[in-house]
Design an enzyme around this catalytic site. Structure first.
Site, PDB file in Angstrom:
ATOM      1  CG  ASP A 128      71.365 108.217  84.846  1.00 29.26           C
ATOM      2  OD1 ASP A 128      71.964 108.187  85.712  1.00 29.26           O
ATOM      3  OD2 ASP A 128      71.497 107.662  83.833  1.00 29.26           O
TER       4      ASP A 128
ATOM      5  CG  MET B 194      75.218 108.715  82.285  1.00 26.95           C
ATOM      6  SD  MET B 194      75.287 108.566  80.452  1.00 26.95           S
ATOM      7  CE  MET B 194      76.879 107.787  80.098  1.00 26.95           C
ATOM      8  CG  HIS B 195      72.657 104.724  87.998  1.00 27.37           C
ATOM      9  ND1 HIS B 195      72.893 106.123  88.556  1.00 27.37           N
ATOM     10  CD2 HIS B 195      71.583 104.317  88.940  1.00 27.37           C
ATOM     11  CE1 HIS B 195      71.986 106.459  89.455  1.00 27.37           C
ATOM     12  NE2 HIS B 195      71.199 105.267  89.683  1.00 27.37           N
ATOM     13  NE  ARG B 196      67.842 106.994  87.468  1.00 27.02           N
ATOM     14  CZ  ARG B 196      67.899 106.419  88.788  1.00 27.02           C
ATOM     15  NH1 ARG B 196      67.365 105.327  89.026  1.00 27.02           N
ATOM     16  NH2 ARG B 196      67.940 107.273  89.805  1.00 27.02           N
TER      17      ARG B 196
END
Ligand code: UD1
Ligand code: UDP
Length: 382
Positions: free
Chosen positions: A299, A226-228
């Protein structure tokens, strides 16, 4: 890193200037983690055609684990120029890259500037190239999430708008470009260069020892990235997602390599039992873990594609995707951020698995097709 024009030229023993009409001088620009996997097969194929390649790294990603490790593992040439732009606001980063890249383009006078993907480095380089005499080629053109809250969507639209050659990974991307009025003769369906890199490295990755190091067995764990900003920058949203992941982890333990943007947020969050936070991984380790996972929750754009190529179930923690082909012809399901949906879909894929499918032209030869276009079009200009 760093470099001067002395380092400029094809690698290996091949002729540096064949003197044929096929000679093309290309500047390839990279900056962030996924760019390195995308540019590698393009550079290799360009150099096989005796093109002169100058590799420019903007410095958007700079940690060893976000940059150098990929050059080492992929055998990607060291950057000829390091712009050292680093982190910042969107405007700072974009302006910094443009200001630092412009003199390089003026100095090198390439036939073609090649940009890949949808990060700030892509768009900033595209804007510089578009106002230079060089052709501008966008590899991974035409992807659209239609979610304007994503900075990447702005980057995609701007880059495609100013590009001369639009190299699309899938038919949906071609259709998007045609619908926006791009001239058909500028659009080339070449396939997915990131999958070239996956196919070239999968067997090597599987021989690594990452599972032993982490004490996990193939098919016994799930993998999460996850990095959005929409998922990780808001503590409430991050807490909601971590809670859902904690529930999934009661069925299948999860490994979560943490992107540096997320590390401070993760340190402040409650991470449930069964969700194991680890450092960001190199490409070969990550690929091995992806290939051996029971499911992947992500994501990431690239991870949606890689799981499709690997036939591994993927649940995408977003409401939209710019890569619909991973749903219609792959293993991806858009699950959004609703915890009940995430848990229900995880249960379903853990129970039923998925039918592996691979989109057309995700065949390991996209870099070759890309280089054919670049050399052809670049030659026309000389
Ligand atoms: C960027 C891209 C995103 C892509 C992702 C791939 C933009 C707008 N975003 O997001 O599309 O999916 O890369 O990973 O271009 N940081 C470090 N070390 C690094 C790099 C970054 O600690 O080597 C930290 C810094 O605190 C920085 C933050 O991560 O402020 C965000 O970095 P940035 O490159 O701006 O965006 P990403 O979230 O990495
Ligand atoms: N990746 C990696 N190590 C990690 C996480 C991802 O090598 O810890 C690789 C992954 O295999 C894929 C690429 O990074 O090739 C995807 O990049 P990222 O998710 O950062 O960006 P996006 O694709 O979302 O732009």
């Amino acid at each position: 890193m760093g470099g001067t024009s002395e380092g400029f030229g094809p690698r290996g023993d091949g002729p540096s200037r064949p003197g044929s009409l096929a000679f093309v001088r290309a500047v390839c620009v990279v900056g962030a983690r996924p760019n390195f996997m995308k540019i590698t097969p393009v550079i290799e194929a360009l150099e096989r055609r005796s093109a002169e390649v100058l590799l420019v790294h903007t410095g958007q990603h700079y940690d060893r684990s976000m940059s150098t490790v990929f050059f080492d593992e992929l055998g990607l040439r060291a950057p000829d120029r390091w712009l050292d732009v680093g982190s910042g606001t969107h405007a700072e980063q974009t302006a910094g890259i443009m200001t630092a890249l412009e003199p390089v383009i003026d100095d090198v006078r390439p036939d073609v500037v090649v940009v890949v993907g949808d990060v700030n480095s892509t768009m900033a380089a595209a804007l510089v190239a578009a106002k230079s005499p060089a052709r501008l080629a966008h590899v991974e053109a035409g992807l659209r999430s239609r979610d304007w809250t994503m900075p990447e969507e702005v980057n995609r639209l701007v880059t495609d708008t100013v590009s001369d050659d639009l190299l699309a990974p899938s038919q949906d991307a071609v259709d998007n470009l045609l619908a926006e009025g791009h001239a058909p003769e500028r659009i080339y369906l070449v396939g997915n260069v990131m999958i070239d890199t996956l196919l070239a490295n999968l067997e090597r990755a599987k021989k690594g020892d990452v599972m032993a190091r982490l004490g996990v067995a193939e098919g016994s764990y799930g993998l999460v990235t996850m990095h959005r900003p929409a998922n990780v920058d808001d503590p409430d949203m991050l807490a909601l997602l971590l809670k859902a992941l904690g529930e999934v982890a009661t069925r299948c333990p999860l490994l979560l390599p943490v992107h540096p943007r997320v590390a401070p947020h993760m340190a402040a969050a409650y991470v449930p039992a069964g969700v194991r936070v680890i450092e960001p991984l190199g490409y070969l380790d990550f690929l091995a873990l992806e290939a051996g996972a029971r499911l992947v929750l992500t994501d990431s754009g690239g991870v949606q594609e890689e799981t499709t190529a690997l036939g591994v179930p993927c649940l995408t923690l977003r409401d939209t995707t710019e890569r619909p082909v991973t749903i219609t012809e792959g293993t991806n399901v858009l699950v959004g951020r609703d915890p009940d949906r995430i848990i229900a879909e995880a249960d379903r894929v853990l129970r039923d698995g998925v039918v592996p499918r691979r989109p057309a032209l995700w065949d390991g030869k996209a870099g070759e097709r890309t280089a054919d276009v670049l050399v052809d079009e670049g030659r026309c200009r000389r």
